[in-house]
Design a protein around this motif. Structure first.
Motif, PDB file in Angstrom:
ATOM      1  N   PRO A 101     -29.245  23.120 -11.977  1.00  0.00           N
ATOM      2  CA  PRO A 101     -28.411  23.681 -13.122  1.00  0.00           C
ATOM      3  C   PRO A 101     -28.940  24.631 -14.107  1.00  0.00           C
ATOM      4  N   MET A 102     -30.243  24.684 -13.831  1.00  0.00           N
ATOM      5  CA  MET A 102     -30.694  26.061 -14.485  1.00  0.00           C
ATOM      6  C   MET A 102     -30.442  27.171 -13.875  1.00  0.00           C
ATOM      7  N   PHE A 103     -30.362  27.236 -12.647  1.00  0.00           N
ATOM      8  CA  PHE A 103     -29.920  28.375 -12.021  1.00  0.00           C
ATOM      9  C   PHE A 103     -28.740  28.986 -12.234  1.00  0.00           C
ATOM     10  N   PHE A 104     -27.726  28.112 -12.417  1.00  0.00           N
ATOM     11  CA  PHE A 104     -26.336  28.452 -12.540  1.00  0.00           C
ATOM     12  C   PHE A 104     -25.894  28.297 -13.636  1.00  0.00           C
ATOM     13  N   MET A 105     -26.362  27.356 -14.871  1.00  0.00           N
ATOM     14  CA  MET A 105     -26.053  27.521 -16.248  1.00  0.00           C
ATOM     15  C   MET A 105     -24.444  27.113 -16.314  1.00  0.00           C
ATOM     16  N   HIS A 106     -24.154  26.391 -15.460  1.00  0.00           N
ATOM     17  CA  HIS A 106     -22.656  25.876 -15.672  1.00  0.00           C
ATOM     18  C   HIS A 106     -22.521  24.683 -16.246  1.00  0.00           C
ATOM     19  N   PRO A 107     -21.338  24.671 -17.305  1.00  0.00           N
ATOM     20  CA  PRO A 107     -21.605  23.482 -18.035  1.00  0.00           C
ATOM     21  C   PRO A 107     -21.152  22.170 -17.283  1.00  0.00           C
ATOM     22  N   PHE A 108     -20.566  22.323 -16.301  1.00  0.00           N
ATOM     23  CA  PHE A 108     -20.411  20.685 -15.563  1.00  0.00           C
ATOM     24  C   PHE A 108     -21.667  20.274 -14.788  1.00  0.00           C
ATOM     25  N   PHE A 109     -22.520  21.377 -14.108  1.00  0.00           N
ATOM     26  CA  PHE A 109     -23.719  21.188 -13.573  1.00  0.00           C
ATOM     27  C   PHE A 109     -24.394  20.507 -14.479  1.00  0.00           C
ATOM     28  N   LEU A 110     -24.738  21.193 -15.693  1.00  0.00           N
ATOM     29  CA  LEU A 110     -25.609  20.781 -16.766  1.00  0.00           C
ATOM     30  C   LEU A 110     -25.228  19.268 -17.382  1.00  0.00           C
ATOM     31  N   LEU A 111     -24.078  19.205 -17.561  1.00  0.00           N
ATOM     32  CA  LEU A 111     -23.573  17.904 -18.134  1.00  0.00           C
ATOM     33  C   LEU A 111     -23.609  16.768 -16.989  1.00  0.00           C
ATOM     34  N   SER A 112     -23.672  16.709 -15.989  1.00  0.00           N
ATOM     35  CA  SER A 112     -23.822  15.814 -14.926  1.00  0.00           C
ATOM     36  C   SER A 112     -24.995  15.779 -14.685  1.00  0.00           C
ATOM     37  N   ALA A 113     -25.873  16.714 -14.539  1.00  0.00           N
ATOM     38  CA  ALA A 113     -27.395  16.493 -14.470  1.00  0.00           C
ATOM     39  C   ALA A 113     -28.091  15.978 -15.724  1.00  0.00           C
ATOM     40  N   MET A 114     -27.408  16.000 -16.730  1.00  0.00           N
ATOM     41  CA  MET A 114     -28.076  15.577 -18.080  1.00  0.00           C
ATOM     42  C   MET A 114     -27.843  14.146 -17.992  1.00  0.00           C
ATOM     43  N   LEU A 115     -26.313  13.583 -17.901  1.00  0.00           N
ATOM     44  CA  LEU A 115     -25.936  12.410 -17.940  1.00  0.00           C
ATOM     45  C   LEU A 115     -26.817  11.494 -16.809  1.00  0.00           C
ATOM     46  N   ALA A 116     -26.969  12.038 -15.606  1.00  0.00           N
ATOM     47  CA  ALA A 116     -27.575  11.261 -14.622  1.00  0.00           C
ATOM     48  C   ALA A 116     -29.074  10.984 -14.869  1.00  0.00           C
ATOM     49  N   GLY A 117     -29.575  12.230 -15.529  1.00  0.00           N
ATOM     50  CA  GLY A 117     -31.019  12.042 -15.989  1.00  0.00           C
ATOM     51  C   GLY A 117     -31.388  11.075 -16.960  1.00  0.00           C
ATOM     52  N   LEU A 118     -30.113  11.007 -18.053  1.00  0.00           N
ATOM     53  CA  LEU A 118     -30.251  10.147 -19.060  1.00  0.00           C
ATOM     54  C   LEU A 118     -30.441   8.771 -18.800  1.00  0.00           C
ATOM     55  N   PHE A 119     -29.082   8.409 -17.903  1.00  0.00           N
ATOM     56  CA  PHE A 119     -29.049   7.061 -17.387  1.00  0.00           C
ATOM     57  C   PHE A 119     -30.241   6.714 -16.256  1.00  0.00           C
ATOM     58  N   TYR A 120     -30.785   7.511 -15.490  1.00  0.00           N
ATOM     59  CA  TYR A 120     -31.841   7.147 -14.864  1.00  0.00           C
ATOM     60  C   TYR A 120     -33.257   6.947 -15.483  1.00  0.00           C
ATOM     61  N   SER A 121     -33.385   7.584 -16.687  1.00  0.00           N
ATOM     62  CA  SER A 121     -34.689   7.269 -17.467  1.00  0.00           C
ATOM     63  C   SER A 121     -34.469   6.112 -18.048  1.00  0.00           C
ATOM     64  N   PHE A 122     -33.204   5.844 -18.552  1.00  0.00           N
ATOM     65  CA  PHE A 122     -33.027   4.452 -19.198  1.00  0.00           C
ATOM     66  C   PHE A 122     -33.505   3.439 -18.183  1.00  0.00           C
ATOM     67  N   GLY A 145     -25.202  27.670 -27.697  1.00  0.00           N
ATOM     68  CA  GLY A 145     -26.259  26.828 -28.283  1.00  0.00           C
ATOM     69  C   GLY A 145     -26.080  25.405 -27.742  1.00  0.00           C
ATOM     70  N   VAL A 146     -24.732  25.057 -27.293  1.00  0.00           N
ATOM     71  CA  VAL A 146     -24.616  23.669 -26.776  1.00  0.00           C
ATOM     72  C   VAL A 146     -24.968  23.602 -25.277  1.00  0.00           C
ATOM     73  N   ILE A 147     -24.603  24.726 -24.700  1.00  0.00           N
ATOM     74  CA  ILE A 147     -25.018  24.966 -23.399  1.00  0.00           C
ATOM     75  C   ILE A 147     -26.699  24.872 -23.034  1.00  0.00           C
ATOM     76  N   PHE A 148     -27.069  25.698 -24.093  1.00  0.00           N
ATOM     77  CA  PHE A 148     -28.840  25.661 -23.954  1.00  0.00           C
ATOM     78  C   PHE A 148     -29.043  24.266 -24.419  1.00  0.00           C
ATOM     79  N   ALA A 149     -28.819  23.559 -25.296  1.00  0.00           N
ATOM     80  CA  ALA A 149     -29.221  22.485 -25.911  1.00  0.00           C
ATOM     81  C   ALA A 149     -29.129  21.108 -24.405  1.00  0.00           C
ATOM     82  N   LEU A 150     -28.033  21.363 -24.005  1.00  0.00           N
ATOM     83  CA  LEU A 150     -27.781  20.598 -22.661  1.00  0.00           C
ATOM     84  C   LEU A 150     -28.742  20.838 -21.671  1.00  0.00           C
ATOM     85  N   LEU A 151     -29.023  21.913 -21.371  1.00  0.00           N
ATOM     86  CA  LEU A 151     -30.073  22.418 -20.538  1.00  0.00           C
ATOM     87  C   LEU A 151     -31.537  21.741 -20.606  1.00  0.00           C
ATOM     88  N   LEU A 152     -31.921  21.895 -22.115  1.00  0.00           N
ATOM     89  CA  LEU A 152     -33.010  21.205 -22.716  1.00  0.00           C
ATOM     90  C   LEU A 152     -32.946  19.804 -22.260  1.00  0.00           C
TER      91      LEU A 152
END
Lengths: 549, 304
Positions: free
Chosen positions: B34-55, B107-114
């Motif tokens: 997602p870092m390469f493409f910066m596409h909102p869906f990629f970012l959101l999907s990766a973010m949610l998966a990462g969030l749940f997996y770290s939980f 800003g939203v996109i960047f926050a998602l990336l972070l």
């Protein structure tokens, strides 16, 4: 074939006029347990390091050292790493990696042992040393004793035929030290590994050794069976006598074989006092002193959800005395000192300094200074003198100098003022620390394990110094593992267990009541004599009996 | 506490027990694609998966950490429009400076990336233990891998000693009241200097201990070895196929994302859907595999 053959070995450090090891000839048999002892600076570490070329200091060497018939110079690095294991003094510094698992593998990785073989060897070693529970842990989370066992294990995993140990327990508490010696003893007996151990704390290890070699000023002064060596040391009046096990000290030169353990000592004692009418030892009545410090119902924990380190601890420290607080690891001793010094805050209870006359809360609390367990960390300059000068609280340069000289004289630290703090021996370092402490002119001195790593002679010096300071009206509160030291020099003793004070009293009473947590002399005299805690007490009776039977 | 018990082993089952190379592939793909493409869906999907997996891996502690990360992200979203004034659609002027719709969105996109990177990084920390990293670097870069584990050993030691020095100095001297700023600086530099002396002197011992155990012999090996299991092969194959599928779909459909001067996202055509499906497989796979394994073991233990 012998493990080591040393012929006329002489070793001199560069820029040193005197050799550190002089004309030494010694043969170490295979499978032997050799104890190498001597006062600090007698050259035992230098000698031990000569036996492992990878660790030999630079300097000039004459004479021959052979390892299993091969000259040590011809021994290649690989065989040397594999077959000659070396365990150093400080448990922390020897650990290279972050996890126990990796630490055990480190040596094998260096040797290029294939992974399957390595895994099997590690598994064996973990079983042998009982390290199963900490196998998956970080090395930083282990206690000091476990760390040293880990160091031993990670050397033994390479399957050496000779194990060299350089004062391996000087940083450990007595219980951990005892565990460590037992592990070394097992290796020697069960694996047939040759062991050469240098040590100044002989109580525990003296009876375990097959032979004892005593070094004095770089020379081998005495060599033989532990009992023989013990007798010889007494006969020559060597200062090493102080380090011998208590039973040996009491019964030396009496003709019968020298007792080395408490069991043997008890047998000797019973024989000796047959027909004697020995009175109970007159216990001191505690000096009636107004307390300087009252601790009431103290509770402390490090974090909200952590267990309590101190729970409902109450304690009263009398003015101008040496108060010794003992207890095992994790009993909260060090924590208590930092609470008294005000470095941490209890979550319940109070620490109150009392007024000399009224006994109520003092308006001007006394000045308090705390000496940490390892005073070395307080030094940051290249000489002790510079550090002391910087630490002096006075304003003017002349006054600073005067105050430093005064403190140095009191602490007996004159000799090594120009040396680097990290070059000092344990005893010297403790003295330098005390000088640093005295500069602050405290009324109350808090000492954390002041006898750790000291040899018998330095301990006596420290004890005398503390006596002198308490005679000058200073209150000394020390925490320690060192039962023998507290028994001899303490005015009051207390036992801290599980975060609270379980027992407290003058040494004679305190130690006679305890059965396990007590001095060797007390264990030896239990049920035979009453109230005898130190060697001096018993010897006084001997003398009296001789004069007036 | 002085000796806090800490277990450094990774979780006992599921994804954490796979071959480190496979784990490395999945974690890196989830974090970096997602870092390469910066596409909102990629970012959101990766973010949610990462969030749940770290939980799933960290439990309560991870939740606490995630709260902090979200706070950080909110601050970023709030601040960005006032710092970044690019973009064509001006919504309002603040202090004569334009606040644009594009910069708010960015800003939203960047926050998602972070968030996405932070979550996956905390998963990485749990899964790739220092031993696994030593293995991954080990055979090719033995010195680097050793250096890494030594640093990991030294960091807590330095921290502990620095604290000891600080407390030691406090306990010894009578500092009356609060220290002035200048004195505090001098005190800190003293602590640092004492720490340096200590580190140098003690380093000699460590070097001795390494020499004594044969460090420097040629042919140093890494004793950790991981053998590939059936699961490893299957998961590696899934990874390869999804990656391939995603790349083909993106290549065929085109993925051009730009946020300035106006937000331009690719159309939601068939190719795009395929790419996103493949990527979702990639970043949800660790979680799916863990749940799958958990169920399998539950079923097996049920029979006991």
């Amino acid at each position: 074939m012998d493990a080591f053959t040393l012929e006329n070995l002489t070793f001199t450090y560069p820029n040193c006029p005197e050799p550190a090891v002089r004309d030494l000839t010694l043969t170490v048999k295979k499978g032997e347990f050799l104890l190498l002892c001597g006062a600090s600076g007698s050259g035992k570490t230098t000698l031990l390091r000569q036996l492992k070329p990878a660790l030999s200091p630079s300097g000039s060497r004459q004479g021959k050292i052979q390892y299993q018939g091969v000259s040590l110079e011809d021994l290649d690095f690989s065989r040397q790493s594999r077959e000659i294991g070396f365990v150093l003094q400080d448990p922390e510094n020897q650990i290279v990696t972050d996890t126990v698992e990796h630490e055990l593998a480190f040596g094998l990785e260096n040797l290029g042992v294939p992974p399957d073989t390595a895994r099997l060897r590690i598994a064996e070693i973990v079983e042998f040393f009982g390290l199963q529970e900490c196998y998956n842990q970080e090395t930083a989370s282990l206690s000091g004793g476990k760390k040293q066992i880990l160091n031993l294990a990670s050397v033994m995993v390479m399957q050496p035929s000779v194990l060299l140990l350089d004062e391996p327990t000087s940083m450990l508490d007595p219980v951990a030290a005892s565990d460590f010696f037992q592990a070394v003893y097992r290796i020697n007996r069960e694996m047939g590994t040759t062991v050469i151990l240098t040590e100044h704390r002989l109580e525990e290890v003296f009876p375990l050794a097959d032979r004892v070699a005593v070094m004095e000023n770089g020379e081998l002064s005495c060599l033989g069976d532990p009992r023989e060596v013990g007798e010889k040391l007494f006969a020559t009046g060597s200062p090493m006598v102080r380090a011998l096990p208590a039973p040996a000290r009491l019964f030396a030169g009496e003709g019968s074989p020298l007792p080395l353990t408490v069991r043997e000592g008890r047998a000797c004692l019973e024989k000796k006092i047959e027909g004697m009418n020995v009175p109970d030892f007159p216990a001191r009545t505690p000096r009636e002193q107004s307390p300087i410090l009252k601790i009431k119902h103290l509770w402390f924990r490090y974090e909200k959800n952590a267990p309590d380190v101190l729970s409902d601890l109450s304690l009263s420290v009398p003015r101008g005395q040496i108060f010794c607080l003992m207890g095992g690891n994790g009993s909260g001793k060090t924590t208590l000192l930092s609470l008294i010094r005000g470095l941490r805050r209890p979550y319940s209870g109070s620490v109150q300094w009392c007024d000399e006359h009224t006994g109520k809360k003092a308006k001007n609390p006394p000045s308090v200074a705390l000496l940490p367990q390892n005073p070395r960390i307080l030094f940051l300059h290249s000489t002790v003198w510079e550090d002391l000068l910087e630490a002096a609280p006075e304003k003017g340069k002349g006054e600073k100098k005067k105050s430093v000289l005064e403190a140095v004289e009191k602490a007996g630290a004159q000799v090594f003022l120009q040396r680097h703090p990290y070059d000092l021996s344990g005893g010297e370092c403790q003295k330098a620390g005390l000088a640093l402490l005295l500069l602050q002119k405290p009324d109350v001195m808090l000492l954390d394990e002041p006898t750790k790593g000291l040899d018998a002679h330095s301990k006596d010096e420290l004890g005398d110094l503390l006596r002198k300071l308490s005679g000058e009206g200073k209150t000394i509160l020390m925490v320690s593992h060192d039962v023998e030291f507290c028994g001899e020099f303490g005015d009051m003793c207390g036992l801290l267990f599980n975060g609270t004070l379980v027992s407290c009293g003058v040494p004679e009473v305190f130690f006679s009541e305890n059965r396990y947590y007590t001095t060797a002399v007390s264990r030896m005299t239990r049920g035979i004599l009453t109230g005898y805690v130190t060697e001096k007490d018993v010897k006084a009776v001997w003398r009296k009996w001789k004069e007036d039977p | 506490m002085k000796h806090r018990q800490k277990n450094v082993s990774a979780p006992r089952s599921g994804f954490a027990q796979l071959h480190p190379v496979v784990q490395c592939f999945y974690l890196l793909a989830a974090a970096c694609v997602p870092m390469f493409f910066m596409h909102p869906f990629f970012l959101l999907s990766a973010m949610l998966a990462g969030l749940f997996y770290s939980f799933l891996l960290g439990g309560k502690k991870a939740a606490k950490k995630a709260g902090g990360f979200f706070l950080l992200a909110c601050i970023l979203i709030l601040v960005n429009p006032f710092l970044n004034h690019a973009g064509n659609t001006i919504l309002v002027y603040v202090n004569d400076l334009p606040v644009t719709r594009e910069s708010i969105f960015y800003g939203v996109i960047f926050a998602l990336l972070l968030l996405e990177v932070l979550f996956w990084f905390s998963c990485w920390n749990r899964i790739i233990t220092s031993r696994k990293l030593a293995y991954l670097l080990g055979t090719r870069f033995p010195s680097l891998s050793l250096l890494f584990t030594m640093v990991l050993r030294l960091i807590p030691r330095y921290g502990k000693t620095a604290d000891e020095i600080l407390k030691g100095r406090r306990g010894l001297r009578n500092f009356e009241g609060k220290l002035s700023f200048g004195k505090r600086i001098r005190e800190s530099s003293s602590v640092f200097s004492a720490l340096t002396t200590w580190a140098l002197e003690n380093g000699v011992d460590t070097a001795d201990s390494m020499r004594a155990r044969g460090y420097g012999l040629p042919g140093r090996v890494c004793t950790v070895s991981y053998s590939g299991k059936k699961e490893d092969v299957v998961l590696a194959a899934i990874w390869g196929l999804s990656m391939l599928g995603m790349v083909i779909s993106l290549w065929a459909g085109g993925l051009k994302v730009s946020y300035f001067p106006i937000t331009r996202l690719p159309a939601w055509d068939g190719w795009m859907l395929w790419a996103q499906l493949f990527f979702s497989v990639l970043c949800w796979m660790p979680l799916i595999f863990d749940v799958w394994e958990e169920l399998r073991w539950m079923r097996l233990r049920w029979k006991i």
